[in-house]
Scaffold this motif. Structure first.
Motif, PDB file in Angstrom:
ATOM      1  N   LYS A   1      33.349 -13.285  65.951  1.00 27.01           N
ATOM      2  CA  LYS A   1      33.100 -12.444  65.016  1.00 27.01           C
ATOM      3  C   LYS A   1      34.091 -11.993  64.554  1.00 27.01           C
ATOM      4  O   LYS A   1      34.700 -13.850  64.219  1.00 27.01           O
ATOM      5  N   PRO A   2      33.018 -11.768  63.013  1.00 21.94           N
ATOM      6  CA  PRO A   2      33.095 -11.543  62.359  1.00 21.94           C
ATOM      7  C   PRO A   2      35.145 -11.346  62.189  1.00 21.94           C
ATOM      8  O   PRO A   2      35.797 -10.359  62.593  1.00 21.94           O
ATOM      9  N   ASP A   3      35.854 -12.020  60.769  1.00 23.07           N
ATOM     10  CA  ASP A   3      37.222 -11.135  60.156  1.00 23.07           C
ATOM     11  C   ASP A   3      38.054 -12.167  60.943  1.00 23.07           C
ATOM     12  O   ASP A   3      39.201 -11.915  61.257  1.00 23.07           O
ATOM     13  N   ILE A   4      38.259 -12.813  61.578  1.00 29.98           N
ATOM     14  CA  ILE A   4      39.105 -12.716  62.910  1.00 29.98           C
ATOM     15  C   ILE A   4      39.773 -14.997  62.534  1.00 29.98           C
ATOM     16  O   ILE A   4      41.058 -15.014  63.230  1.00 29.98           O
TER      17      ILE A   4
END
Length: 75
Positions: free
Chosen positions: A2-5
């Motif tokens: 997942k992006p940005d985690i």
């Protein structure tokens, strides 16, 4: 993935107890931060076999002050 985690992964400096330094990548702090070690493999009794008392944060002194009166009778 997942992006940005995920935390930012960047380069930091580690300073050993004898003053030697090396660079590694970590999520600690910000880019270019420095960690100064109180205990490392060059000074830890598990690796050196030499025992020594380390009181970096005053924990031993705090314990002695707190429990100094135990065993003393008050009249």
């Amino acid at each position: 993935m997942k992006p940005d985690i995920h935390p930012e992964y960047h380069e930091i400096s580690i300073v050993m107890t004898d003053g030697t330094t090396f660079k590694t990548r970590s999520c600690y702090g910000k880019e270019g931060d420095t960690i100064r070690l109180d205990i490392d493999p060059k000074s830890h009794p598990a690796w050196t076999g030499v025992q020594r008392v380390i009181d970096t944060g005053g924990q031993v002194a705090k314990f002695n002050k707190r429990f100094a009166s135990i065993g003393m009778r008050k009249k």
